[in-house]
Design a protein around this motif. Structure first.
Motif, PDB file in Angstrom:
ATOM      1  N   ALA A 134       0.845  -1.199   0.000  1.00  0.00           N
ATOM      2  CA  ALA A 134       0.000   0.000   0.000  1.00  0.00           C
ATOM      3  C   ALA A 134       0.877   1.244   0.000  1.00  0.00           C
ATOM      4  CB  ALA A 134      -0.905   0.009   1.233  1.00  0.00           C
ATOM      5  N   SER A 135       0.395   2.277  -0.649  1.00  0.00           N
ATOM      6  CA  SER A 135       1.142   3.541  -0.664  1.00  0.00           C
ATOM      7  C   SER A 135       1.046   4.206   0.699  1.00  0.00           C
ATOM      8  CB  SER A 135       0.568   4.473  -1.731  1.00  0.00           C
ATOM      9  OG  SER A 135      -0.723   4.924  -1.355  1.00  0.00           O
ATOM     10  N   SER A 136       1.976   5.119   0.959  1.00  0.00           N
ATOM     11  CA  SER A 136       1.933   5.839   2.236  1.00  0.00           C
ATOM     12  C   SER A 136       0.659   6.684   2.312  1.00  0.00           C
ATOM     13  CB  SER A 136       3.178   6.693   2.428  1.00  0.00           C
ATOM     14  OG  SER A 136       3.335   7.599   1.381  1.00  0.00           O
ATOM     15  N   ALA A 137       0.168   7.166   1.166  1.00  0.00           N
ATOM     16  CA  ALA A 137      -1.078   7.940   1.153  1.00  0.00           C
ATOM     17  C   ALA A 137      -2.265   7.066   1.572  1.00  0.00           C
ATOM     18  CB  ALA A 137      -1.325   8.528  -0.230  1.00  0.00           C
ATOM     19  N   THR A 138      -2.299   5.827   1.085  1.00  0.00           N
ATOM     20  CA  THR A 138      -3.374   4.907   1.468  1.00  0.00           C
ATOM     21  C   THR A 138      -3.295   4.588   2.951  1.00  0.00           C
ATOM     22  OG1 THR A 138      -3.554   3.929  -0.733  1.00  0.00           O
ATOM     23  CG2 THR A 138      -4.307   2.572   1.120  1.00  0.00           C
ATOM     24  N   ILE A 139      -2.107   4.307   3.440  1.00  0.00           N
ATOM     25  CA  ILE A 139      -1.934   3.993   4.857  1.00  0.00           C
ATOM     26  C   ILE A 139      -2.374   5.178   5.706  1.00  0.00           C
ATOM     27  CG2 ILE A 139      -0.261   3.407   6.667  1.00  0.00           C
ATOM     28  CD1 ILE A 139       1.370   1.989   4.395  1.00  0.00           C
TER      29      ILE A 139
END
Length: 97
Positions: free
Chosen positions: A66-71
């Motif tokens: 997962a991207s840091s934005a999603t997290i």
């Protein structure tokens, strides 16, 4: 952004409550969503579960992709959302799912 009651149709949510088991649920969502949509929801749920267990961002990123934005978005939902994740995780832990 939360969906207001007047903006949503309750039919979908009511229909989900009528699914009888995991297989029916899986088949329903297979018909309803694209593979990409399902994978995205599955990934967000896994991220939420790992955050709830106390795992740190870098480990979640490595484990899930997962991207840091999603997290970050999922973390925001966990901390400032409706509380649905917390209720569900609590119920799942009680039943040891």
């Amino acid at each position: 952004m939360k969906i207001g009651k007047k903006e949503k149709s309750g039919q979908l949510y009511k229909a989900i409550l009528h699914l009888q088991d995991e297989d029916e649920c899986y088949e329903f969502f297979q018909d309803l969503c694209t593979v990409a949509e399902l994978r995205s929801m599955e990934q967000r749920f896994e991220v939420a579960s790992l955050l709830d267990d106390g795992m740190i961002y870098n480990d979640i990123l490595e484990r899930t992709g997962a991207s840091s934005a999603t997290i970050s978005r999922v973390n925001r939902s966990l901390n400032y959302g409706t509380g649905a994740y917390t209720r569900l995780f609590s119920r799942m832990k009680d039943k040891k799912l």
